[in-house]
Design a protein around this motif. Structure first.
Motif, mmCIF file in Angstrom:
data_model
loop_
_atom_site.group_PDB
_atom_site.id
_atom_site.type_symbol
_atom_site.label_atom_id
_atom_site.label_comp_id
_atom_site.label_asym_id
_atom_site.label_seq_id
_atom_site.Cartn_x
_atom_site.Cartn_y
_atom_site.Cartn_z
ATOM 1 N N THR A 119 4.717 -4.623 -1.372
ATOM 2 C CA THR A 119 3.811 -3.974 -2.325
ATOM 3 C C THR A 119 2.733 -4.938 -2.806
ATOM 4 O O THR A 119 1.558 -4.571 -2.906
ATOM 5 N N LEU A 120 3.111 -6.184 -3.077
ATOM 6 C CA LEU A 120 2.111 -7.165 -3.496
ATOM 7 C C LEU A 120 1.143 -7.471 -2.362
ATOM 8 O O LEU A 120 -0.062 -7.652 -2.579
ATOM 9 N N GLU A 121 1.655 -7.513 -1.143
ATOM 10 C CA GLU A 121 0.766 -7.731 -0.001
ATOM 11 C C GLU A 121 -0.252 -6.603 0.106
ATOM 12 O O GLU A 121 -1.445 -6.837 0.354
ATOM 13 N N PHE A 122 0.199 -5.365 -0.098
ATOM 14 C CA PHE A 122 -0.729 -4.228 -0.052
ATOM 15 C C PHE A 122 -1.781 -4.345 -1.154
ATOM 16 O O PHE A 122 -2.977 -4.202 -0.907
ATOM 17 N N LEU A 123 -1.326 -4.590 -2.392
ATOM 18 C CA LEU A 123 -2.234 -4.620 -3.537
ATOM 19 C C LEU A 123 -3.231 -5.773 -3.446
ATOM 20 O O LEU A 123 -4.345 -5.676 -3.981
ATOM 21 N N ASP A 165 4.874 1.187 -11.109
ATOM 22 C CA ASP A 165 5.222 2.535 -11.520
ATOM 23 C C ASP A 165 5.107 3.471 -10.317
ATOM 24 O O ASP A 165 4.297 3.250 -9.415
ATOM 25 N N ASP A 166 5.903 4.519 -10.308
ATOM 26 C CA ASP A 166 6.001 5.405 -9.141
ATOM 27 C C ASP A 166 4.661 5.945 -8.661
ATOM 28 O O ASP A 166 4.408 6.051 -7.458
ATOM 29 N N ALA A 167 3.774 6.314 -9.582
ATOM 30 C CA ALA A 167 2.543 7.015 -9.210
ATOM 31 C C ALA A 167 1.457 6.094 -8.671
ATOM 32 O O ALA A 167 0.422 6.578 -8.193
ATOM 33 N N VAL A 168 1.672 4.780 -8.717
ATOM 34 C CA VAL A 168 0.632 3.846 -8.279
ATOM 35 C C VAL A 168 0.410 3.972 -6.774
ATOM 36 O O VAL A 168 1.345 3.900 -5.977
ATOM 37 N N LYS A 169 -0.841 4.165 -6.382
ATOM 38 C CA LYS A 169 -1.206 4.230 -4.969
ATOM 39 C C LYS A 169 -1.426 2.806 -4.481
ATOM 40 O O LYS A 169 -2.173 2.032 -5.090
ATOM 41 N N LEU A 170 -0.791 2.440 -3.394
ATOM 42 C CA LEU A 170 -0.728 1.041 -2.971
ATOM 43 C C LEU A 170 -1.953 0.644 -2.150
ATOM 44 O O LEU A 170 -1.882 0.367 -0.952
ATOM 45 N N VAL A 171 -3.098 0.616 -2.839
ATOM 46 C CA VAL A 171 -4.363 0.222 -2.210
ATOM 47 C C VAL A 171 -4.787 -1.138 -2.760
ATOM 48 O O VAL A 171 -4.414 -1.516 -3.878
ATOM 49 N N PRO A 172 -5.556 -1.915 -1.999
ATOM 50 C CA PRO A 172 -5.974 -3.240 -2.448
ATOM 51 C C PRO A 172 -6.870 -3.178 -3.684
ATOM 52 O O PRO A 172 -7.605 -2.203 -3.889
ATOM 53 N N PHE A 173 -6.819 -4.247 -4.474
ATOM 54 C CA PHE A 173 -7.723 -4.410 -5.611
ATOM 55 C C PHE A 173 -9.067 -4.905 -5.073
ATOM 56 O O PHE A 173 -9.371 -6.096 -5.133
ATOM 57 N N ARG A 199 -14.917 -12.090 -1.299
ATOM 58 C CA ARG A 199 -15.402 -13.252 -0.548
ATOM 59 C C ARG A 199 -14.620 -13.472 0.739
ATOM 60 O O ARG A 199 -15.201 -13.761 1.781
ATOM 61 N N VAL A 200 -13.262 -13.366 0.640
ATOM 62 C CA VAL A 200 -12.429 -13.730 1.795
ATOM 63 C C VAL A 200 -12.125 -12.544 2.694
ATOM 64 O O VAL A 200 -11.690 -12.720 3.840
ATOM 65 N N GLY A 201 -12.320 -11.322 2.200
ATOM 66 C CA GLY A 201 -12.040 -10.141 2.997
ATOM 67 C C GLY A 201 -10.672 -9.547 2.713
ATOM 68 O O GLY A 201 -9.781 -10.218 2.180
ATOM 69 N N ILE A 202 -10.523 -8.306 3.088
ATOM 70 C CA ILE A 202 -9.294 -7.552 2.846
ATOM 71 C C ILE A 202 -8.661 -7.179 4.176
ATOM 72 O O ILE A 202 -9.345 -6.701 5.094
ATOM 73 N N THR A 203 -7.351 -7.420 4.279
ATOM 74 C CA THR A 203 -6.584 -6.993 5.448
ATOM 75 C C THR A 203 -5.766 -5.778 5.052
ATOM 76 O O THR A 203 -4.897 -5.866 4.178
ATOM 77 N N ARG A 204 -6.028 -4.653 5.689
ATOM 78 C CA ARG A 204 -5.335 -3.408 5.340
ATOM 79 C C ARG A 204 -4.264 -3.080 6.373
ATOM 80 O O ARG A 204 -4.492 -3.234 7.576
ATOM 81 N N PHE A 226 -3.116 0.021 6.272
ATOM 82 C CA PHE A 226 -3.412 1.444 6.418
ATOM 83 C C PHE A 226 -4.725 1.707 5.689
ATOM 84 O O PHE A 226 -5.158 0.903 4.840
ATOM 85 N N GLU A 227 -5.354 2.784 6.010
ATOM 86 C CA GLU A 227 -6.581 3.164 5.317
ATOM 87 C C GLU A 227 -6.243 3.579 3.885
ATOM 88 O O GLU A 227 -5.165 4.124 3.624
ATOM 89 N N ASP A 228 -7.168 3.348 2.961
ATOM 90 C CA ASP A 228 -6.902 3.664 1.553
ATOM 91 C C ASP A 228 -6.495 5.119 1.364
ATOM 92 O O ASP A 228 -5.603 5.424 0.565
ATOM 93 N N LYS A 229 -7.115 6.023 2.096
ATOM 94 C CA LYS A 229 -6.808 7.450 1.942
ATOM 95 C C LYS A 229 -5.389 7.781 2.391
ATOM 96 O O LYS A 229 -4.815 8.796 1.978
ATOM 97 N N ASP A 230 -4.814 6.925 3.235
ATOM 98 C CA ASP A 230 -3.464 7.164 3.747
ATOM 99 C C ASP A 230 -2.399 6.350 3.007
ATOM 100 O O ASP A 230 -1.216 6.416 3.364
ATOM 101 N N ALA A 231 -2.813 5.598 2.010
ATOM 102 C CA ALA A 231 -1.875 4.710 1.324
ATOM 103 C C ALA A 231 -0.777 5.500 0.616
ATOM 104 O O ALA A 231 -1.059 6.492 -0.072
#
Length: 365
Positions: free
Chosen positions: A257-261, A295-303, A311-316, A318-323
């Protein structure tokens, strides 16, 4: 006026620390006593961020529990295993597959390890709201102490670490804390976990592996250090190294979960449990955990608002819409763990894979 006495429980005597010369992982030691002012938190944030993006494991000291308090909690942790009859345990068995929840007992031999061998690990998991469900009679007088332990670990360990992790992403320090309420609907829980010695045949069939390499599904896992050496982490060089016992310290690891966020900036580290060294092999191994999740309702998308991630980029993964939400991810991983048929990784590595909630999850065989 509340009573100053606590219920008597048998003392759990752990094995002495091993005398074998093991190859230990070189982990950062985070002193939470330094987190009480702005300058201290800024320095610790650098240390925690570095540990979380490179190894995903670190120690915490000065976490607010005395050695005596920790020892008392280990005594309590053994109660569901040593003070509850086998027939009584059945009534409190978790409906893991059906509900995606570990609350209650996970009996021995539930998880498949390898070559037809199943685990010899018994769990008892308690939701952070200890009143959510009924517990065995032996545990009921101890619920106030378990509740205090859950609250201490949540507010005095999990939240301070989440603040440091947020600062490491150059976010306001409460950004992660706001996702981890204690009273909100969520699945964070206390786990008591007891490993029992296995047969020589089982050790041979599994190459001494008790739980194969995996990542944790939540944000942060808090493990109260105990003397029996068995936990190992997989380094970037492909080598397994042992986690060393530090008296009254915590072992912290970052989960999926932390990796996703964090958009892949913080890593969920693969770890496993193996047969202890020879001088500890006739002892049980008792674990005391707190599994932190949003919390249960949190969608696991990056900050994506993080200046650092910009600056460093985001590694996903899954796509945000599919999180998935935390609830979807947690239930899917819980119900599948140790019971699904894993497939060999397509890249020919030693990893095995399964797809959970649309995400490829790797296990190290």
């Amino acid at each position: 006026m509340p009573s100053l006495t606590v219920p008597q429980v048998p003392h759990y005597a752990s094995a002495p620390v091993t005398k074998e010369n093991l190859q230990y992982a070189d982990l950062a030691v985070i002193d939470l006593a330094k987190a009480h002012d702005v300058e201290g938190r800024a320095q610790l944030a650098l240390e925690v961020a570095e540990a979380s993006k490179t190894q995903g494991f670190f120690y915490v000291v000065n976490h607010g529990y005395t050695a005596a308090q920790t020892e008392r909690m280990f005594d309590i942790a053994d109660v569901p295993f040593s003070c509850v009859e086998a027939d009584d345990k059945i009534a409190y068995t978790a409906s893991i597959k059906e509900t995606g929840s570990f609350e209650g007992y996970k009996p021995r031999q539930y998880w498949h390890v390898d070559n037809g061998v199943h685990d010899q690990v018994e769990n008892y998991s308690i939701h952070r709201d200890v009143t959510k469900r009924e517990h065995p009679k032996a545990l009921r007088p101890l619920l106030p102490e378990i509740d205090a332990f859950a609250q201490h670990t949540h507010f005095n360990v999990l939240h301070p670490i989440l603040r440091l992790l947020a600062l490491g992403l150059e976010l306001p320090e409460e950004e992660f804390v706001k996702l981890h309420g204690f009273s909100a609907k969520g699945a964070a829980y206390v786990r008591f976990m007891k490993y029992y010695p296995r047969s020589v045949d089982d050790e041979l069939k599994t190459n001494n592996v008790w739980l194969k390499g995996h990542t944790d599904m939540g944000t942060i896992t808090v493990l109260y250090s105990q003397p029996v050496s068995a936990l190992q982490i997989l380094g970037k060089d492909g080598k397994w190294r042992w986690i060393k016992h530090i008296e009254n310290a915590l072992v912290i690891n970052t989960g999926d979960t932390l990796e996703f966020l964090s958009g892949g900036y913080y890593k969920a580290t693969i770890h496993r449990v193996v047969q202890p060294p020879a001088d500890q092999q006739n002892h049980t191994r008792l674990g005391l955990f707190y599994f932190g999740m949003t919390d249960d309702a949190v969608k696991l998308v990056p900050f994506s608002s993080s200046p650092l991630l910009q600056r460093v980029g985001i590694t996903r993964r899954f796509e945000d819409k599919d999180a998935p939400t935390m609830e979807e991810w947690g239930k899917a991983r819980t119900s599948a763990y140790g019971t699904t048929v894993l497939k060999a990784a397509e890249d020919g590595s030693k990893f095995e894979e399964e797809v959970i909630a649309g995400v490829v999850v790797k296990h190290f065989n």
